[in-house]
Design a protein around this motif. Structure first.
Motif, PDB file in Angstrom:
ATOM      1  N   VAL A 164       0.535  -0.605  -0.168  1.00 19.31           N
ATOM      2  CA  VAL A 164      -0.230  -0.198  -0.714  1.00 19.31           C
ATOM      3  C   VAL A 164       0.666   1.374   0.009  1.00 19.31           C
ATOM      4  CG1 VAL A 164      -2.194   1.193   1.082  1.00 19.31           C
ATOM      5  CG2 VAL A 164      -1.207  -1.436   1.723  1.00 19.31           C
ATOM      6  N   PRO A 165       1.146   1.875  -1.362  1.00 16.57           N
ATOM      7  CA  PRO A 165       2.178   3.019  -1.312  1.00 16.57           C
ATOM      8  C   PRO A 165       1.119   4.178  -0.633  1.00 16.57           C
ATOM      9  CG  PRO A 165       1.556   2.319  -3.765  1.00 16.57           C
ATOM     10  CD  PRO A 165       1.173   1.312  -2.568  1.00 16.57           C
ATOM     11  N   ILE A 166       2.004   5.255  -0.283  1.00  9.59           N
ATOM     12  CA  ILE A 166       0.363   6.059   0.194  1.00  9.59           C
ATOM     13  C   ILE A 166       1.712   7.014  -1.222  1.00  9.59           C
ATOM     14  CG2 ILE A 166       0.675   8.521   1.717  1.00  9.59           C
ATOM     15  CD1 ILE A 166       1.473   6.734   3.995  1.00  9.59           C
ATOM     16  N   LEU A 167       0.847   7.817  -2.087  1.00 12.14           N
ATOM     17  CA  LEU A 167       0.716   8.771  -2.891  1.00 12.14           C
ATOM     18  C   LEU A 167       1.438  10.007  -2.828  1.00 12.14           C
ATOM     19  CD1 LEU A 167      -2.783   7.863  -5.146  1.00 12.14           C
ATOM     20  CD2 LEU A 167      -0.844   6.711  -5.371  1.00 12.14           C
ATOM     21  N   ARG A 168       2.312  10.441  -2.942  1.00  9.91           N
ATOM     22  CA  ARG A 168       2.627  10.124  -4.367  1.00  9.91           C
ATOM     23  C   ARG A 168       4.194   8.920  -4.416  1.00  9.91           C
ATOM     24  NH1 ARG A 168       5.693  14.305  -7.402  1.00  9.91           N
ATOM     25  NH2 ARG A 168       6.580  15.740  -6.070  1.00  9.91           N
ATOM     26  N   ALA A 169       5.194   9.846  -3.319  1.00 10.07           N
ATOM     27  CA  ALA A 169       6.378   8.814  -3.571  1.00 10.07           C
ATOM     28  C   ALA A 169       6.476   8.059  -2.308  1.00 10.07           C
ATOM     29  CB  ALA A 169       7.009  10.039  -1.829  1.00 10.07           C
ATOM     30  N   GLY A 170       5.787   7.130  -2.650  1.00 11.71           N
ATOM     31  CA  GLY A 170       5.655   5.615  -2.457  1.00 11.71           C
ATOM     32  C   GLY A 170       5.327   4.620  -3.610  1.00 11.71           C
ATOM     33  N   LEU A 171       4.795   5.466  -4.297  1.00 11.45           N
ATOM     34  CA  LEU A 171       5.196   4.810  -5.726  1.00 11.45           C
ATOM     35  C   LEU A 171       6.363   4.563  -6.255  1.00 11.45           C
ATOM     36  CD1 LEU A 171       2.522   6.439  -7.830  1.00 11.45           C
ATOM     37  CD2 LEU A 171       1.722   4.701  -6.799  1.00 11.45           C
ATOM     38  N   GLY A 172       7.450   4.950  -5.886  1.00  9.70           N
ATOM     39  CA  GLY A 172       8.899   5.097  -6.125  1.00  9.70           C
ATOM     40  C   GLY A 172       8.961   3.469  -6.041  1.00  9.70           C
ATOM     41  N   MET A 173       8.895   3.062  -5.056  1.00  9.80           N
ATOM     42  CA  MET A 173       8.827   2.106  -4.054  1.00  9.80           C
ATOM     43  C   MET A 173       8.776   0.428  -4.368  1.00  9.80           C
ATOM     44  SD  MET A 173      10.304   3.051  -0.426  1.00  9.80           S
ATOM     45  CE  MET A 173      11.239   2.143  -0.111  1.00  9.80           C
ATOM     46  N   VAL A 174       7.395   0.865  -5.388  1.00  8.11           N
ATOM     47  CA  VAL A 174       6.501  -0.165  -5.681  1.00  8.11           C
ATOM     48  C   VAL A 174       7.173  -1.713  -6.566  1.00  8.11           C
ATOM     49  CG1 VAL A 174       4.732  -1.296  -6.749  1.00  8.11           C
ATOM     50  CG2 VAL A 174       4.408   0.590  -5.195  1.00  8.11           C
ATOM     51  N   ASP A 175       8.117  -0.887  -7.878  1.00  9.89           N
ATOM     52  CA  ASP A 175       8.384  -1.808  -8.585  1.00  9.89           C
ATOM     53  C   ASP A 175       9.187  -2.391  -7.983  1.00  9.89           C
ATOM     54  OD1 ASP A 175       6.848  -0.550 -10.668  1.00  9.89           O
ATOM     55  OD2 ASP A 175       7.790   0.565 -11.749  1.00  9.89           O
TER      56      ASP A 175
END
Ligand code: URA
Length: 210
Positions: free
Chosen positions: A76-87
């Motif tokens: 569960v990434p917190i938008l927006r910076a969390g997206l950067g760790m998902v991949d």
């Protein structure tokens, strides 16, 4: 109280140094965050349960081996910076489902306000990893965790690149059941709410905005 794990593996620490450096540009920053996220996922999943199975190898039959029990993971990434760790994380856990929580800070109350939530339908069965690269005051992480619990989540871990002691304390106080995984625990927050020494604004550095 939740446990705090600082993942001080040499590869994580080396890459984090380049993430922190102000001259590191967007492309390298993004790639390094991905790599550190994958290395952190390796450590965070260390306690996943295994079961014994018997397999045939080219050399013998009924060899004892181990496979994951299939414990379900949710990111569960917190938008927006969390997206950067998902991949980086899904390279190691490709079957993970991904939810999203969007929060902004109300300019008057300075409190986080939820503007978007979309989660896997079975979050109560999943081990959820909330991703918030910069744990500053802890306000966003606490709000996101509340939001997940309100919707039925029962097992939550928090994953951050860098944290300030203030943020760690705030999450441990409000959510004592949540363990926290960090690449680094920094010194403090400055008067503008940035982590010191930190790495600046993680979202801006990931997406090349200012
Ligand atoms: N958010 C960031 O991106 N950086 C900080 O230092 C604090 C909050």
């Amino acid at each position: 109280m939740g446990k705090v794990y600082v993942l001080d593996h040499p590869l994580i620490q080396h890459k984090l140094t380049y993430i922190r450096k102000k001259e590191t540009g967007t492309k390298d920053f993004r790639e390094l965050v991905d790599e550190v996220a994958a290395l952190m996922a390796f450590e965070i999943t260390r306690d996943l349960p295994l079961e014994e199975v018997e397999i045939d190898t080219p050399v013998t039959s009924d060899a004892k081996a181990k496979v994951l029990t299939g414990k379900k993971i949710g990111l569960v990434p917190i938008l927006r910076a969390g997206l950067g760790m998902v991949d980086g994380i899904i390279q190691l856990i490709p079957a993970a489902k991904i939810g999203h929580v969007g929060l902004y800070r109300d300019p008057e109350t300075l409190q986080p306000v939820e503007y978007y939530v979309k989660l896997p339908s079975d979050i109560e069965e999943r081990e959820l990893i909330v991703i918030d690269p910069m744990l500053a005051t802890g306000g966003s992480a606490n709000e996101a965790i509340h939001s997940l619990k309100k919707r039925g989540a029962r097992q939550i871990r928090l994953m951050c690149l860098v944290a300030a002691p203030e943020g760690v304390d705030a999450v441990r106080e409000e959510h004592p059941d949540v363990d926290i995984y960090l690449a680094a625990l920094d010194e403090k927050l400055n008067e503008k709410g940035y982590i010191v020494p930190g790495l600046g604004d993680a979202g801006d550095r990931l997406y090349g905005t200012k």
